[in-house]
Write a protein that holds these residues in place. Structure first.
Motif, short mmCIF file in Angstrom:
data_model
loop_
_atom_site.label_atom_id
_atom_site.label_comp_id
_atom_site.label_asym_id
_atom_site.label_seq_id
_atom_site.Cartn_x
_atom_site.Cartn_y
_atom_site.Cartn_z
N UNK A 145 19.96 8.78 6.42
CA UNK A 145 19.36 8.49 7.72
C UNK A 145 18.18 7.56 7.53
N UNK A 146 17.95 6.70 8.48
CA UNK A 146 16.78 5.84 8.44
C UNK A 146 15.52 6.69 8.63
N UNK A 147 14.52 6.45 7.80
CA UNK A 147 13.27 7.22 7.89
C UNK A 147 12.55 6.88 9.20
N UNK A 148 12.06 7.88 9.93
CA UNK A 148 11.41 7.62 11.21
C UNK A 148 9.94 7.20 11.09
N UNK A 149 9.40 7.20 9.89
CA UNK A 149 7.98 6.96 9.68
C UNK A 149 7.58 5.57 10.17
N UNK A 150 6.45 5.49 10.88
CA UNK A 150 5.88 4.22 11.35
C UNK A 150 4.51 4.05 10.72
N UNK A 151 4.27 2.90 10.14
CA UNK A 151 3.00 2.62 9.47
C UNK A 151 2.17 1.62 10.28
N UNK A 152 0.89 1.57 9.98
CA UNK A 152 0.02 0.59 10.63
C UNK A 152 -0.38 1.01 12.03
N UNK A 153 -0.38 0.02 12.93
CA UNK A 153 -0.79 0.31 14.30
C UNK A 153 -2.29 0.41 14.46
N UNK A 154 -3.03 -0.31 13.63
CA UNK A 154 -4.50 -0.30 13.72
C UNK A 154 -4.98 -1.70 14.09
N UNK A 155 -6.30 -1.86 14.17
CA UNK A 155 -6.87 -3.16 14.49
C UNK A 155 -6.62 -4.17 13.37
N UNK A 156 -6.35 -3.65 12.18
CA UNK A 156 -6.18 -4.54 11.03
C UNK A 156 -4.73 -4.79 10.67
N UNK A 157 -3.85 -3.84 11.02
CA UNK A 157 -2.45 -3.97 10.63
C UNK A 157 -1.54 -3.68 11.82
N UNK A 158 -0.60 -4.56 12.04
CA UNK A 158 0.38 -4.35 13.09
C UNK A 158 1.34 -3.23 12.71
N UNK A 160 4.56 -1.14 11.93
CA UNK A 160 5.91 -1.49 11.46
C UNK A 160 6.62 -0.22 11.01
N UNK A 161 7.93 -0.22 11.15
CA UNK A 161 8.73 0.95 10.82
C UNK A 161 9.11 0.94 9.35
N UNK A 162 9.18 2.12 8.78
CA UNK A 162 9.58 2.25 7.37
C UNK A 162 11.00 1.71 7.17
N UNK A 163 11.21 1.04 6.04
CA UNK A 163 12.53 0.54 5.68
C UNK A 163 13.31 1.53 4.81
N UNK A 164 12.71 2.69 4.55
CA UNK A 164 13.33 3.66 3.64
C UNK A 164 14.51 4.36 4.30
N UNK A 165 15.40 4.86 3.45
CA UNK A 165 16.54 5.67 3.89
C UNK A 165 16.43 7.05 3.26
N UNK A 166 16.56 8.08 4.03
CA UNK A 166 16.44 9.46 3.53
C UNK A 166 17.84 10.00 3.21
#
Length: 216
Positions: A145-158, A160-166
């Motif tokens: 399954x595609x990992x649901x984790x989302x990274x960033x989302x701050x003033x410094x980093x846009x 983006x969704x994890x590219x990992x597969x679980x």
């Protein structure tokens, strides 16, 4: 040709062996020196005690054997014990050097084997070298399954969704029910559309343990 590291370690070992031999020669001199060596002193002391016992019932004075002052000083200062500990310490250093040399030789041999081994760039080459994989036990499945984790989302980093597969492992209880097991999924049951794309895999764990959620 040996590497510089091996040569340096070998030279260091030879120096330690020479140092150990000097200490051993010094010990041998203390033990076997003519007239005042500890072996000779021990022999003469024992013989003198036997004579003393034999003449003990007779009147008069028996002059007991007295080792030389040099020998008494050696015994009093524990020189032999000190030299014995020194030999043991040097031997420990020699053993450490031997281990380092062996590790370097082992690493070089492993690298040589890896360099000589044919490079594998496909599954068919892997199978040709290692053999065909055995059949998977029935009902064992691995899901992806595609990992649901989302990274960033701050003033410094846009964001983006994890590219990992679980990958999760499990077994099929029946044609529509899958028991997931593994860290964080002990005994979790999915059925029907909840089961993502999957493929048969191998798993040595017991079925009953998996069904009871006891497999980690």
């Amino acid at each position: 040709m040996p590497s510089m590291a091996t040569e340096e370690l070998t030279i260091a070992k030879q120096r330690k062996l020479a140092e150990q031999k000097r200490v051993a020669d010094e010990m041998n001199q203390i033990l076997t020196k003519e007239g005042s060596g500890l072996i000779e002193v021990s022999r003469r002391t024992k013989r003198d005690l036997i004579v003393a016992i034999d003449v003990a019932k007779r009147p008069g004075y028996h002059p007991y054997y007295q080792p030389a002052e040099e020998t008494q000083t050696v015994v009093r200062n524990g020189e032999l014990k000190k030299l014995t500990k020194k030999v043991q310490r040097i031997q420990g250093e020699i053993d450490s050097l031997d281990q380092e040399i062996a590790q370097i030789d082992s690493s070089k041999e492993r690298l040589k084997i890896e360099a000589d081994a044919p490079q594998m760039t496909s599954i068919s080459q892997w199978i040709a070298r290692h053999g065909q994989p055995g059949p998977a036990p029935p009902n064992y499945l691995s899901t992806f399954e595609k990992a649901p984790k989302i990274y960033g989302g701050t003033n410094h980093h846009k964001a983006f969704k994890s590219q990992a597969t679980i990958m999760r492992r499990g077994i099929m209880q029946d044609s529509r029910t899958m028991v997931i097991f593994g860290a964080g999924n002990r005994g979790q049951v999915r059925s029907g559309a909840e089961i993502p794309r999957c493929w048969s895999g191998t798993e040595p764990s017991d079925f009953s343990q998996a069904l009871n959620g006891k497999v980690s």
